[in-house]
Design a protein around this motif. Structure first.
Motif, PDB file in Angstrom:
ATOM      1  N   GLN A 148       0.823  -1.206   0.000  1.00  0.00           N
ATOM      2  CA  GLN A 148       0.000   0.000   0.000  1.00  0.00           C
ATOM      3  C   GLN A 148       0.859   1.258   0.000  1.00  0.00           C
ATOM      4  O   GLN A 148       0.535   2.251  -0.647  1.00  0.00           O
ATOM      5  CB  GLN A 148      -0.932  -0.012   1.205  1.00  0.00           C
ATOM      6  N   VAL A 149       1.968   1.212   0.735  1.00  0.00           N
ATOM      7  CA  VAL A 149       2.888   2.353   0.742  1.00  0.00           C
ATOM      8  C   VAL A 149       3.392   2.614  -0.671  1.00  0.00           C
ATOM      9  O   VAL A 149       3.382   3.758  -1.159  1.00  0.00           O
ATOM     10  CB  VAL A 149       4.072   2.097   1.698  1.00  0.00           C
ATOM     11  N   ALA A 150       3.842   1.557  -1.357  1.00  0.00           N
ATOM     12  CA  ALA A 150       4.365   1.706  -2.715  1.00  0.00           C
ATOM     13  C   ALA A 150       3.296   2.254  -3.661  1.00  0.00           C
ATOM     14  O   ALA A 150       3.566   3.159  -4.465  1.00  0.00           O
ATOM     15  CB  ALA A 150       4.889   0.363  -3.215  1.00  0.00           C
ATOM     16  N   ASP A 151       2.080   1.733  -3.554  1.00  0.00           N
ATOM     17  CA  ASP A 151       1.002   2.168  -4.442  1.00  0.00           C
ATOM     18  C   ASP A 151       0.631   3.627  -4.202  1.00  0.00           C
ATOM     19  O   ASP A 151       0.449   4.413  -5.138  1.00  0.00           O
ATOM     20  CB  ASP A 151      -0.235   1.283  -4.246  1.00  0.00           C
ATOM     21  N   ARG A 152       0.530   4.002  -2.941  1.00  0.00           N
ATOM     22  CA  ARG A 152       0.114   5.383  -2.630  1.00  0.00           C
ATOM     23  C   ARG A 152       1.205   6.384  -2.995  1.00  0.00           C
ATOM     24  O   ARG A 152       0.917   7.481  -3.479  1.00  0.00           O
ATOM     25  CB  ARG A 152      -0.242   5.513  -1.154  1.00  0.00           C
ATOM     26  N   LEU A 153       2.461   6.026  -2.776  1.00  0.00           N
ATOM     27  CA  LEU A 153       3.546   6.924  -3.168  1.00  0.00           C
ATOM     28  C   LEU A 153       3.519   7.165  -4.674  1.00  0.00           C
ATOM     29  O   LEU A 153       3.704   8.297  -5.145  1.00  0.00           O
ATOM     30  CB  LEU A 153       4.893   6.333  -2.760  1.00  0.00           C
ATOM     31  N   GLU A 154       3.298   6.108  -5.432  1.00  0.00           N
ATOM     32  CA  GLU A 154       3.299   6.232  -6.890  1.00  0.00           C
ATOM     33  C   GLU A 154       2.111   7.068  -7.361  1.00  0.00           C
ATOM     34  O   GLU A 154       2.240   7.866  -8.296  1.00  0.00           O
ATOM     35  CB  GLU A 154       3.251   4.844  -7.524  1.00  0.00           C
ATOM     36  N   LEU A 155       0.974   6.916  -6.720  1.00  0.00           N
ATOM     37  CA  LEU A 155      -0.209   7.664  -7.129  1.00  0.00           C
ATOM     38  C   LEU A 155      -0.146   9.129  -6.707  1.00  0.00           C
ATOM     39  O   LEU A 155      -0.513  10.022  -7.466  1.00  0.00           O
ATOM     40  CB  LEU A 155      -1.465   7.008  -6.554  1.00  0.00           C
ATOM     41  N   MET A 156       0.326   9.370  -5.483  1.00  0.00           N
ATOM     42  CA  MET A 156       0.292  10.725  -4.949  1.00  0.00           C
ATOM     43  C   MET A 156       1.529  11.549  -5.312  1.00  0.00           C
ATOM     44  O   MET A 156       1.449  12.776  -5.449  1.00  0.00           O
ATOM     45  CB  MET A 156       0.163  10.674  -3.420  1.00  0.00           C
ATOM     46  N   TYR A 157       2.674  10.891  -5.450  1.00  0.00           N
ATOM     47  CA  TYR A 157       3.928  11.623  -5.656  1.00  0.00           C
ATOM     48  C   TYR A 157       4.729  11.060  -6.828  1.00  0.00           C
ATOM     49  O   TYR A 157       5.937  10.930  -6.748  1.00  0.00           O
ATOM     50  CB  TYR A 157       4.778  11.571  -4.382  1.00  0.00           C
ATOM     51  N   HIS A 158       4.071  10.716  -7.892  1.00  0.00           N
ATOM     52  CA  HIS A 158       4.749  10.104  -9.033  1.00  0.00           C
ATOM     53  C   HIS A 158       5.888  10.992  -9.535  1.00  0.00           C
ATOM     54  O   HIS A 158       5.703  12.160  -9.844  1.00  0.00           O
ATOM     55  CB  HIS A 158       3.749   9.880 -10.167  1.00  0.00           C
ATOM     56  N   GLY A 159       7.079  10.403  -9.588  1.00  0.00           N
ATOM     57  CA  GLY A 159       8.241  11.128 -10.074  1.00  0.00           C
ATOM     58  C   GLY A 159       8.836  12.115  -9.094  1.00  0.00           C
ATOM     59  O   GLY A 159       9.823  12.785  -9.414  1.00  0.00           O
ATOM     60  N   LYS A 160       8.260  12.209  -7.885  1.00  0.00           N
ATOM     61  CA  LYS A 160       8.737  13.205  -6.920  1.00  0.00           C
ATOM     62  C   LYS A 160       8.984  12.586  -5.548  1.00  0.00           C
ATOM     63  O   LYS A 160       8.797  13.237  -4.536  1.00  0.00           O
ATOM     64  CB  LYS A 160       7.739  14.367  -6.816  1.00  0.00           C
TER      65      LYS A 160
END
Length: 351
Positions: free
Chosen positions: A311-323
């Motif tokens: 879930q951490v990996a998924d949310r990071l990618e969705l909320m902060y993609h590339g950042k």
């Protein structure tokens, strides 16, 4: 004002300038009669016909659908016909010019030159119309794709939020249940701490971003709850360094699964253990660094099955993609586990 109306106004303005441009360039002593204006308007009118034939018909019906051969054939026939018709019109009406402006027959170049010039100008008009139409269609398609991507992202985030709540509560209730077996007072205290956490989960987690200070308070309450059931041989520290006043925003519950993981795998019932957590933030970055002793669970203990970290990996990618950057590593000959999340460019992420 909607986009269609703006486009309409731009088209009208450009073609008005095209038709009026000869008036702006005429000499002061040149009298512009109606006949002369009709004569010179033939050129922009021919450009307009070819332009909108491509813009409204040929490009969307043939070129954009992949039938380019038909597009080029019809364009070639149309441009050749309009070019020759324009030349015939100018040849027929040029006697309305007075002597200084009249080009005598013996001084006029060959007819072929004028026809080729007309064909060239009309081809440029067709190319511009096709380019604008394709660019407009691409922009509409891109806007639709972005809207669909935003809707998909929001749906995925909503789904992840619904997964985080029961997963987090399950782990917390398991800890409280363990306390009830040997220390009722501490179990009651744990339930009180849990009530503080529930408020954050029920309300703040429904928002896309929450104030970093509020999130840190939630993590503090969670750590206090976990410490209730720990033995004295576990060293737990939580250090924070954030600006005051804190205006930074962060995705809610973005760090909690990492801290849960530290308590799950970093505590031994018999050996000295430690969990060191630090969250630091400034105007450019937010970082969460967790370092803990490493006591991996055996194959028999499969509670969670790594759901929280996914879930951490998924949310990071969705909320902060590339950042963002997320690193995990094992050190001290396998006895220490470290995890670090860095969220970059907080001004952009929090707008």
């Amino acid at each position: 004002m909607n986009n269609k109306r703006v486009t309409y106004i731009i088209h009208v303005a450009i073609w008005t300038l095209m038709f009026l441009s000869p008036l702006m360039q005429s000499a002061h002593d040149d009298v512009m009669t109606l006949h002369k204006f009709v004569f010179i308007s033939a050129v922009p009118l021919s450009l307009l016909i070819v332009f909108y034939a491509n813009y409204s018909w040929l490009t969307p019906k043939y070129f954009a659908t992949g039938n380019k051969q038909t597009y080029f054939v019809i364009n070639a026939i149309m441009i050749l016909f309009v070019g020759m018709a324009l030349h015939a019109w100018l040849e027929m009406t040029h006697p309305i010019y007075e002597a200084p402006l009249h080009i005598r027959e013996k001084e006029r170049p060959m007819t072929l030159f004028f026809v080729l010039r007309n064909i060239f100008n009309l081809s440029i008009s067709a190319a511009i119309a096709t380019t604008i139409q394709l660019a407009t269609r691409w922009q509409v398609s891109e806007n639709a794709r972005r809207e669909a991507e935003t809707a998909r992202t929001n749906a995925e985030l909503k789904n992840l939020r619904s997964q985080i709540n029961p997963h987090f509560l399950l782990n917390t209730l398991n800890n409280i249940y363990a306390l009830t077996e040997f220390d009722t007072t501490r179990a009651q205290q744990a339930i009180h701490e849990l009530s503080k956490l529930l408020r954050h989960i029920l309300y703040d987690n429904q928002q896309k971003f929450v104030n970093l200070k509020s999130e840190i308070q939630f993590l503090t309450n969670y750590i206090n709850l976990m410490k209730i059931r720990l033995s004295p041989n576990v060293d737990v520290s939580f250090h924070t360094s954030i600006p005051e006043p804190c205006n930074l925003m962060v995705a809610p519950l973005i760090f909690i699964s990492l801290i849960e993981n530290a308590f799950k795998h970093g505590v031994s019932a018999t050996q000295p253990s430690y969990i060191h957590i630090s969250i630091d933030a400034d105007e450019k970055t937010i970082s969460c660094f967790i370092r803990n002793s490493n006591y991996p669970k055996g194959d028999k203990d499969r509670s969670g099955h790594g759901i929280g970290l996914k879930q951490v990996a998924d949310r990071l990618e969705l909320m902060y993609h590339g950042k963002y950057e997320w690193k995990t590593w094992i050190g001290n000959e396998g006895k220490e586990y470290s995890s670090k999340i860095i969220i970059y460019d907080t001004k952009v992420c929090n707008n």
